[in-house]
Write an enzyme that holds these catalytic residues in place. Structure first.
Site, PDB file in Angstrom:
ATOM      1  N   CYS A  30      -2.171   4.460   7.020  1.00 31.83           N
ATOM      2  CA  CYS A  30      -3.195   5.022   7.904  1.00 31.83           C
ATOM      3  C   CYS A  30      -2.956   4.537   9.336  1.00 31.83           C
ATOM      4  O   CYS A  30      -2.726   3.337   9.543  1.00 31.83           O
ATOM      5  CB  CYS A  30      -4.579   4.595   7.428  1.00 31.83           C
ATOM      6  SG  CYS A  30      -4.883   5.044   5.699  1.00 31.83           S
ATOM      7  N   CYS A  69       0.860  -1.184   0.000  1.00 35.45           N
ATOM      8  CA  CYS A  69       0.000   0.000   0.000  1.00 35.45           C
ATOM      9  C   CYS A  69       0.898   1.236   0.000  1.00 35.45           C
ATOM     10  O   CYS A  69       2.004   1.197   0.548  1.00 35.45           O
ATOM     11  CB  CYS A  69      -0.914   0.007   1.223  1.00 35.45           C
ATOM     12  SG  CYS A  69      -2.146   1.347   1.150  1.00 35.45           S
TER      13      CYS A  69
HETATM   14  S1  SF4 Z   1      -6.312   1.522   5.571  1.00 35.23           S
HETATM   15 FE1  SF4 Z   1      -4.787   2.916   4.642  1.00 35.23          FE
HETATM   16  S2  SF4 Z   1      -2.790   1.913   4.986  1.00 35.23           S
HETATM   17 FE2  SF4 Z   1      -4.400   0.365   5.332  1.00 35.23          FE
HETATM   18  S3  SF4 Z   1      -4.597  -0.691   3.353  1.00 35.23           S
HETATM   19 FE3  SF4 Z   1      -6.171   0.953   3.399  1.00 35.23          FE
HETATM   20  S4  SF4 Z   1      -5.173   2.737   2.446  1.00 35.23           S
HETATM   21 FE4  SF4 Z   1      -3.545   1.266   2.953  1.00 35.23          FE
END
Ligand code: SF4
Length: 196
Positions: free
Chosen positions: A36, A32
Site C-alpha cells: 500500500c 506482506c
Molecule cells: S498497509 Fe498494506 S502493505 Fe502495509 S502491512 Fe497493511 S496490507 Fe501490508
C-alpha cells in the site's frame, strides 16, 4: 517447524475498532503480500523465534489477549500451531488481516479484524470477519466500502483516517463516511494519544 519471522512483540492497548482500549500483547509478523502506498508499517524481519519461544515470550506479558498482526499474519507458516498453543494457554486471540487469504485458521480465533485495501479492490478473498476497517485513502473509497460490504459479512464496519507521514486525514474519512450508511469512524487512538 520453521521459526516465525517477526518484526516486534509488545504490550499495549488496542488502538482501533471495537476493541479499542483493550490491553493486549501485539505480535507483528514480518512480510506482506501487498504494498500500500501509504503503508507506515515496517514489515522487514528483525528476529525469529521458535514456536515454544514465541509462546513463552507472549506469556511473559500480563494481558491474556493477543493480537496477531503484520504485515499479513495469514501468510505465516505455523499459524495454526501458534493459535492452538495460545488457546491452550487461555489466550483470547485476534487476527488482523488484509483479507487477501481465506485461511481456515480465521475460523478458529476469537476475533477477526479485516482491513481490505481500496488500492487492491480485486484482492478480497474472505467472506466474513468480526469487524471491517477501511482506510480512507481517497474520496473514491466510499464506492470500495460499498463493494466490501457486499463481499464481507461483519458485525461492525469502520472507516479509518489515512495517515501519511504523520498527517492524519480526518477530512477525507468524514467525507467518505457521509456517503455511507452503517459505517463508523475508527480513530487510531495510539496515534492520537501518543502511545505505541
Ligand atoms: S498497509 Fe498494506 S502493505 Fe502495509 S502491512 Fe497493511 S496490507 Fe501490508
Amino acid at each position: 517447524m520453521k521459526d516465525f519471522d517477526l518484526v516486534e512483540i509488545f504490550e499495549s492497548l488496542q488502538g482501533e475498532g471495537r476493541n479499542s482500549g483493550r490491553p493486549a500483547v501485539f505480535v507483528r509478523f514480518a512480510g506482506c503480500n501487498l504494498a500500500c502506498p501509504w503503508c507506515d508499517t515496517d514489515v522487514n524481519r528483525r528476529f525469529s523465534l521458535s514456536l515454544n519461544d514465541l509462546l513463552d515470550e507472549v506469556s511473559s506479558y500480563r494481558p491474556k489477549s493477543v493480537v496477531l498482526t503484520g504485515g499479513e499474519p495469514t501468510l505465516v507458516q505455523g499459524l495454526p500451531e501458534l493459535v492452538a498453543g495460545l488457546k491452550r494457554k487461555g489466550f483470547w486471540v485476534a487476527v488482523e488481516t488484509n483479507g487477501t487469504v481465506d485461511s481456515p485458521i480465521l475460523g478458529f480465533v476469537d476475533y477477526v479484524s479485516c482491513s481490505p485495501k481500496a488500492e487492491y479492490p480485486d484482492s478480497i478473498a474472505i467472506s466474513s470477519a468480526d469487524e471491517v476497517r477501511v482506510v480512507a485513502s481517497g474520496e473514491d473509497v466510499a464506492a470500495f466500502c460499498k463493494t466490501v460490504r457486499e463481499k464481507i459479512a461483519a458485525t461492525d464496519y469502520y472507516v479509518s483516517p489515512c495517515d501519511r507521514d504523520g498527517k492524519i486525514d480526518f477530512a477525507t474519512a468524514k467525507s467518505v463516511l457521509s456517503q455511507l450508511d452503517g459505517w463508523s469512524l475508527s480513530v487510531q487512538l495510539h496515534k492520537l494519544l501518543g502511545f505505541r
